[in-house]
Design a protein around this motif. Structure first.
Motif, PDB file in Angstrom:
ATOM      1  N   TYR A 204       0.856  -1.185   0.000  1.00  0.00           N
ATOM      2  CA  TYR A 204       0.000   0.000   0.000  1.00  0.00           C
ATOM      3  C   TYR A 204       0.893   1.235   0.000  1.00  0.00           C
ATOM      4  O   TYR A 204       1.449   1.610   1.027  1.00  0.00           O
ATOM      5  N   GLN A 205       1.046   1.838  -1.161  1.00  0.00           N
ATOM      6  CA  GLN A 205       1.856   3.041  -1.279  1.00  0.00           C
ATOM      7  C   GLN A 205       1.173   4.009  -2.243  1.00  0.00           C
ATOM      8  O   GLN A 205       1.566   4.147  -3.408  1.00  0.00           O
ATOM      9  N   PRO A 206       0.132   4.683  -1.773  1.00  0.00           N
ATOM     10  CA  PRO A 206      -0.567   5.629  -2.654  1.00  0.00           C
ATOM     11  C   PRO A 206       0.320   6.826  -2.973  1.00  0.00           C
ATOM     12  O   PRO A 206       1.259   7.146  -2.236  1.00  0.00           O
ATOM     13  N   GLU A 207       0.021   7.486  -4.059  1.00  0.00           N
ATOM     14  CA  GLU A 207       0.761   8.695  -4.427  1.00  0.00           C
ATOM     15  C   GLU A 207       0.420   9.806  -3.442  1.00  0.00           C
ATOM     16  O   GLU A 207      -0.744  10.132  -3.215  1.00  0.00           O
ATOM     17  N   LEU A 208       1.462  10.390  -2.835  1.00  0.00           N
ATOM     18  CA  LEU A 208       1.278  11.472  -1.871  1.00  0.00           C
ATOM     19  C   LEU A 208       1.294  12.802  -2.617  1.00  0.00           C
ATOM     20  O   LEU A 208       2.222  13.087  -3.370  1.00  0.00           O
ATOM     21  N   LYS A 209       0.246  13.593  -2.389  1.00  0.00           N
ATOM     22  CA  LYS A 209       0.096  14.853  -3.123  1.00  0.00           C
ATOM     23  C   LYS A 209      -0.282  15.946  -2.142  1.00  0.00           C
ATOM     24  O   LYS A 209      -1.144  15.756  -1.286  1.00  0.00           O
ATOM     25  N   LEU A 210       0.364  17.129  -2.272  1.00  0.00           N
ATOM     26  CA  LEU A 210       0.115  18.262  -1.384  1.00  0.00           C
ATOM     27  C   LEU A 210      -0.650  19.353  -2.118  1.00  0.00           C
ATOM     28  O   LEU A 210      -0.254  19.792  -3.200  1.00  0.00           O
TER      29      LEU A 210
END
Length: 400
Positions: A204-210
């Protein structure tokens, strides 16, 4: 009817009874005996009206009446024989004595009704079981079930939540594009470091977005699926608070990455479902209000655990990124002292947005506990001063 022909009973003393065989409206006089057997007493009866009818019933084929308390004996006892009808015994004391001689062990429900010590012991065991289910069983079950939730579902929920938040609670960011790019660059380095750490959930490694938004006090929150939102007010507050700056913002974002990595929004939804199911099984339909209220209060406790877990994750991630944790703690305390701020999951915000967003502990001053103010059960975040002290000291406690 589970009955079979039997020889005339010889052995235990006979009891006189009346047999309603279901074939006529008149009761037939019978003599009955209770015989010991490995599975429990067996019942045998002999008709006394001249028909020479003998029947035997295994223990499981008889609807045994419950035992009564001493001094409250009923005037008669009814024994269900299934398709063979029923028996009426007009001497309850003799019936109880025959049961005891035949070795019948009363079931737990019966002993609870007749013995106070048994009732109290069962209540204690039940209370311990419920407490264990709440403390360990529910989080464990929720963690296992969360593994089965597809990432696409979380991302769809996050997209829907962001649209709702944009429409009702926030405005586009007023930060200069260069400033946004600068913070995103730092965030990307932090996210890359997070990807080098062992994930709490495998694969489980979703794309991290700010993202940045305005129109709200100093706040940051994580949406399911990897999107993290920080308000302009949070950036401004860190800029003017001595000793905080961008390092403090990275600490807040590390906390939010922890919410994403531990899938806290999904975990909370699953925990509430597991808890409701468990309370429903324990309480039955006696009171849905009690069940719902208990689930609400304990759900707040689970949220506090999630916040503590994200704090732990943030400390570990900041250490891995070679960044100090003291600025984040100072920012947390500064926001907590400001009575004007309210996070998105604070009591002043609509509840519809709360399930979809895990708010930063440093960014929800109206939700945290204050010494001498309110009860911790009613807060979604742990005590602010204690948290800040642990974060400032860089204590990486057990994040499990």
């Amino acid at each position: 009817m589970a009955s079979r022909p039997a020889p005339a009973p010889v052995g235990p003393a006979s009891l006189q009874a009346r047999w309603f065989d279901g074939r006529s409206s008149r009761a037939r006089p019978v003599a009955l005996q209770l015989w010991p057997s490995p599975g429990g007493p067996e019942l045998r009866l002999q008709a006394l009206d001249g028909r020479c009818e003998h029947l035997a019933f295994r223990h499981g084929d008889v609807g045994w009446p419950e035992r009564w308390s001493a001094g409250r004996a009923p005037p008669s006892v009814m024994v269900d024989l299934g398709r063979a009808g029923s028996l009426q015994i007009d001497d309850p004391a003799a019936w109880q004595a025959a049961l005891a001689l035949a070795g019948r062990k009363p079931p737990l429900a019966e002993r609870m009704q007749t013995r106070l010590t048994v009732l109290l012991a069962v209540l204690v065991v039940a209370a311990v079981a419920v407490a264990a289910f709440y403390r360990w069983g529910t989080p464990w079950a929720a963690a296992q079930l969360t593994r089965l939730v597809p990432m696409r579902w979380e991302q769809a929920l996050g997209t829907q939540a962001l649209a709702q938040i944009d429409e009702n609670y926030v405005k586009p960011s007023q930060l200069a594009p260069a400033r946004q790019a600068e913070l995103r660059q730092q965030f990307d380095r932090l996210a890359a470091e997070a990807r080098r750490q062992p994930p709490p959930y495998r694969h489980y490694q979703p794309e991290l977005k700010l993202l940045f938004r305005s129109g709200m006090p100093a706040n940051a929150f994580a949406l399911p699926g990897g999107t993290i939102v920080m308000t302009d007010a949070m950036v401004a507050r860190a800029a003017r608070e001595p000793g905080t700056g961008d390092t403090a913002l990275m600490g807040v974002l590390a906390h939010e990455i922890g919410h994403v990595e531990y899938r806290h929004t999904t975990r909370l939804l699953v925990e509430q479902g597991v808890l409701q199911a468990g309370l429903g099984l324990a309480l039955g339909d006696v009171s849905s209000l009690i069940s719902s209220g208990s689930a609400l209060l304990t759900g707040l406790s689970y949220q506090r655990r999630h916040e503590t877990q994200s704090d732990c994750y943030a400390v570990q991630l900041m250490h891995a990124a070679h960044l100090p944790t003291a600025p984040m703690a100072d920012l947390l305390l500064a926001i907590d002292r400001d009575p004007r701020g309210k996070g998105i999951d604070s009591p002043g915000a609509p509840a519809s947005a709360a399930p979809a967003a895990s708010s930063a502990s440093a960014a929800a001053p109206a939700s945290v506990a204050h010494p001498g103010r309110s009860v911790d059960w009613l807060n979604t975040h742990p005590d602010t001063a204690g948290r800040a002290q642990r974060i400032k000291a860089g204590e990486a406690l057990d994040c499990g």
